[in-house]
Design an enzyme around this catalytic site. Structure first.
Site, mmCIF file in Angstrom:
data_model
loop_
_atom_site.group_PDB
_atom_site.id
_atom_site.type_symbol
_atom_site.label_atom_id
_atom_site.label_comp_id
_atom_site.label_asym_id
_atom_site.label_seq_id
_atom_site.Cartn_x
_atom_site.Cartn_y
_atom_site.Cartn_z
ATOM 1 N N TYR A 154 64.130 31.713 -33.457
ATOM 2 C CA TYR A 154 65.241 30.900 -32.964
ATOM 3 C C TYR A 154 64.947 29.417 -33.141
ATOM 4 C CZ TYR A 154 68.685 28.995 -29.681
ATOM 5 O OH TYR A 154 69.708 28.272 -29.114
ATOM 6 N N LYS A 158 67.021 26.707 -35.442
ATOM 7 C CA LYS A 158 67.718 25.545 -34.898
ATOM 8 C C LYS A 158 67.163 24.240 -35.459
ATOM 9 C CE LYS A 158 70.773 27.755 -32.577
ATOM 10 N NZ LYS A 158 72.195 27.703 -33.027
#
Length: 273
Positions: A154, A158
């Site tokens: 993740y 990002k």
């Protein structure tokens, strides 16, 4: 900072718009006079949001789209028509340590959180450039500013989302185009994704409310903002790398975003937005 894109009369596309933050932004855009265009993998969710908006006499469209499928995105873009504001909101999170994260989960995270930015933006940016108006919004995360333990896929996705938006902004500046970009980096949002997070120390930053984040993003689009960090203190997180590594890790522990992440009980695989 000049004026951005007015939502009154605009056509606003929200990916992952069938629930969570995406739903809030779609409804909020419609209330400001926009036509809300909801893209979601779930037909039930997409149509439920569009029906809710139309029930209040406001315009909305719903499309079932897998944003990781570039051919499906192109076909859906043709069906959708011109868009003035693209909100790249669709996202997933696993919340597992690297060695416990299945390969398929990593691939899915990168496809949804990174590759979809390319497919969706490339589908609508030519029209914006031709009309010389529009905004491309990327919903990233505080994890796009500093790495988060137990969320390696993740965090990496990002970071890529932030880099994508900053690079795109540079390209648009070089073209002399008035089309704008906006990257959003919020701390934990109360979508249910981060319920039960426990850290070595109490969280010093507040869990954000979906409605507040959605309103701030919509305000940012209309005001021409290029970056939003929520809460504002998050903007300073990259500067922590100037500290010695041990001090850097300790500070991130205190803020609940590094080695202090003892437990994650969100819903693995669900959309962040």
């Amino acid at each position: 900072m000049g004026r951005g894109t007015s939502l009154a009369g605009a056509r606003v596309l929200v990916t992952g718009g069938g629930n969570g933050l995406g739903r809030r932004m779609a409804i909020g855009a419609a209330r400001r006079g926009a036509t809300a265009v909801i893209w979601d993998r779930s037909a039930e969710r997409a149509h439920a949001v569009a029906d809710d908006i139309r029930a209040h006499g406001l315009p909305a469209q719903a499309h079932v789209v897998d944003v990781t499928d570039r051919e499906a995105v192109r076909a859906a873009a043709d069906e959708t028509g011109p868009i003035d504001v693209v909100v790249n909101n669709a996202g997933v999170v696993s919340g597992r340590p690297l060695l416990e994260t299945p390969d398929e989960t990593i691939e899915r995270t990168m496809a949804v959180n990174v590759l979809s930015l390319y497919w969706v933006t490339k589908a609508f940016l030519p029209g914006m450039l031709e009309r010389r108006t529009g905004t491309v919004v990327t919903v990233a995360s505080a994890a796009g500013l500093v790495g988060v333990a137990r969320q390696t896929d993740y965090s990496a996705s990002k970071w890529a989302a932030v880099g994508f938006t900053e690079s795109l902004r540079g390209e648009l500046r070089a073209l002399g185009s008035p089309v704008r970009t906006l990257v959003v980096c919020p701390y934990y949002i109360d979508t249910g994704m981060f319920e039960g997070v426990r850290t070595r120390f109490p969280l010093l930053l507040p869990i954000l409310r979906e409605g507040d984040v959605a309103r701030t993003v919509l305000d940012g689009i209309e005001r021409g903002r290029q970056q939003i960090a929520l809460p504002p203190l998050v903007r300073m997180m990259p500067a922590l790398r100037l500290l010695p590594v041990r001090a850097f890790d300790t500070v991130l522990d205190v803020f609940g975003i590094n080695q202090g992440m003892d437990h994650f009980s969100g819903r693995p695989g669900d959309r962040v937005g």
